[in-house]
Design a protein around this motif. Structure first.
Motif, PDB file in Angstrom:
ATOM      1  N   CYS A   1       0.820  -1.210   0.000  1.00 59.75           N
ATOM      2  CA  CYS A   1       0.000   0.000   0.000  1.00 59.75           C
ATOM      3  C   CYS A   1       0.851   1.256   0.000  1.00 59.75           C
ATOM      4  CB  CYS A   1      -0.840   0.059   1.282  1.00 59.75           C
ATOM      5  SG  CYS A   1      -2.286  -0.994   1.254  1.00 59.75           S
TER       6      CYS A   1
ATOM      7  N   CYS B   1      -3.229   5.079   2.119  1.00 55.68           N
ATOM      8  CA  CYS B   1      -4.319   4.127   1.864  1.00 55.68           C
ATOM      9  C   CYS B   1      -5.387   4.205   2.954  1.00 55.68           C
ATOM     10  CB  CYS B   1      -3.766   2.712   1.802  1.00 55.68           C
ATOM     11  SG  CYS B   1      -5.025   1.519   1.303  1.00 55.68           S
TER      12      CYS B   1
ATOM     13  N   CYS C   1      -2.223  -3.000  -3.835  1.00 54.95           N
ATOM     14  CA  CYS C   1      -3.541  -2.872  -3.211  1.00 54.95           C
ATOM     15  C   CYS C   1      -4.524  -2.259  -4.214  1.00 54.95           C
ATOM     16  CB  CYS C   1      -3.399  -1.970  -1.982  1.00 54.95           C
ATOM     17  SG  CYS C   1      -4.951  -1.358  -1.333  1.00 54.95           S
TER      18      CYS C   1
ATOM     19  N   VAL D   1      -7.217  -0.623  -3.391  1.00 53.83           N
ATOM     20  CA  VAL D   1      -7.791   0.622  -2.864  1.00 53.83           C
ATOM     21  C   VAL D   1      -6.897   1.819  -3.211  1.00 53.83           C
ATOM     22  CG1 VAL D   1      -8.575   1.831  -0.781  1.00 53.83           C
ATOM     23  CG2 VAL D   1      -8.873  -0.652  -0.983  1.00 53.83           C
ATOM     24  N   CYS D   2      -5.599   1.718  -2.909  1.00 54.57           N
ATOM     25  CA  CYS D   2      -4.730   2.901  -3.067  1.00 54.57           C
ATOM     26  C   CYS D   2      -3.867   2.841  -4.333  1.00 54.57           C
ATOM     27  CB  CYS D   2      -3.853   3.080  -1.835  1.00 54.57           C
ATOM     28  SG  CYS D   2      -2.763   1.688  -1.523  1.00 54.57           S
TER      29      CYS D   2
HETATM   30 ZN   LIG Z   1      -3.859   0.179  -0.027  1.00 46.54          ZN
END
Ligand SMILES: [Zn+2]
Length: 355
Positions: free
Chosen positions: A38, A42, A69, A71-72
């Motif tokens: 990450c 994040c 990741c 998400v980030c």
């Molecule tokens: Zn992340």
């Protein structure tokens, strides 16, 4: 590829837990329990301290077997200026008197609320505030060249003289009729060590500091007073040249900066800063040595204090001054940056020798 030193793990872990944006792009966190890595910013749940390994680049984390990741998205460039915003900034650079309203932004495919957040984060002001400051910068230039207040106000898109007068005074501290001071043009420059705030006057660059530096507010106040100047975002040939040279410095291909500097200070400070510029790339000197070179009469403590007052980081290389025993002593931008800069310079010297 030059190996980079990372700050202490405790600093990194705190940055990770606090989602500190100043560290975005500077390190990546591999999470041993999930096999994912990450960015520090994040928003996913943060791992325990003993489940994190830190890497200086996304590449290093990938090579260690971690997956990015979702998400980030750590493999996308950090904090990159979105394409639409870049086009917007280019248009404003070409014509600072443009006045773009929310409807104009939507026509360009930009969501005004998102743009406001982006400007708040990157320039510390709203987009409207940024446009206003740009226009005031142009008006200021006209006034300095002897233009009338009325012409300056209407040429830069103000609808009323009183509105112009108030905005002008809020920015510069003086009425338009008394626009005698100087203008410091400021811009942010992204570097591998985080964003820097750069400022320039007609004579050259007068400010270069890491944005998260502890004393930056104080430095800006002093600078305004010393130059009797207002700070206005915008472009300036010295800043363009500075950005290019900094970029090459961080790539390891530039050793000496040639961009003009305005090193205004007391005669003693100016001598100390000039002496700093005499320390070769990749070398270090102690405060004692610097004091001796300045002619013995100056105390080590006074030299150290003037070093600390340096406003032009990296170019006036106060990072090349170390303790008598070689220990890294204080650095306004943080000790880990000082170590990074010294390691970087040594590594690029070695790389040049090997070639
Ligand atoms: Zn992340």
């Amino acid at each position: 590829m030059i190996e980079r030193a990372l700050p202490e793990p405790d600093i990194l872990y705190r940055a990770l837990v606090e989602k500190d944006a100043a560290y975005d792009g500077l390190f990546f966190a591999g999470i041993t329990t999930t096999g994912i890595f990450c960015r520090p910013v994040c928003t996913a749940r943060k791992p325990k301290r003993n489940h994190v390994v830190f890497y200086p680049s996304a590449r290093d984390a990938l090579l260690a077997g971690y997956r990015p990741c979702k998400v980030c998205r750590p493999t996308a460039p950090p904090d990159e200026t979105p394409q639409a915003v870049r086009a917007l900034l280019a248009d404003l650079g070409a014509d600072p008197t443009l006045r773009l309203k929310d409807a104009d932004l939507r026509a360009r495919g930009i969501e005004p609320a998102g743009l406001r957040r982006w400007f708040k984060k990157h320039h510390g002001m709203t987009f409207q505030g940024y446009q206003r400051a740009l226009r005031l910068g142009v008006a200021f230039g006209q006034l300095k060249q002897g233009g009338s207040t009325t012409a300056a106000a209407f040429d830069t898109g103000w609808e009323s003289l009183s509105g112009f007068g108030e905005a002008f005074k809020a920015l510069t501290g003086a009425a338009p009729s008394r626009a005698a001071g100087a203008l410091i043009t400021v811009a942010r420059i992204e570097t591998p060590l985080g964003p820097m705030l750069a400022g320039a006057v007609e004579g050259g660059v007068c400010l270069l500091e890491f944005v998260d530096r502890r004393m930056i507010e104080t430095q800006i106040m002093r600078l305004k007073k010393l130059f009797r100047a207002a700070l206005v975002p915008g472009r300036n040939p010295h800043l363009d040249r500075l950005a290019g040279e900094l970029n090459r410095y961080f790539e390891g291909t530039l050793r000496e900066f040639t961009v003009p500097l305005d090193l205004r200070g007391t005669p003693f400070q100016t001598r100390v800063w000039e002496a700093l510029r005499g320390i070769p790339y990749g070398a270090t000197r102690s405060y004692g040595e610097q004091a001796r070179r300045l002619g013995g009469a100056s105390s080590v403590r006074a030299v150290a204090r003037a070093n600390g007052d340096n406003r032009i980081a990296v170019i006036v290389p106060c990072h090349r001054v170390v303790g008598a025993d070689g220990a890294l002593t204080g650095y306004g931008g943080g000790l880990w940056r000082k170590r990074w800069l010294l390691d970087h310079e040594k590594a690029s010297l070695c790389a040049a020798k090997r070639r």
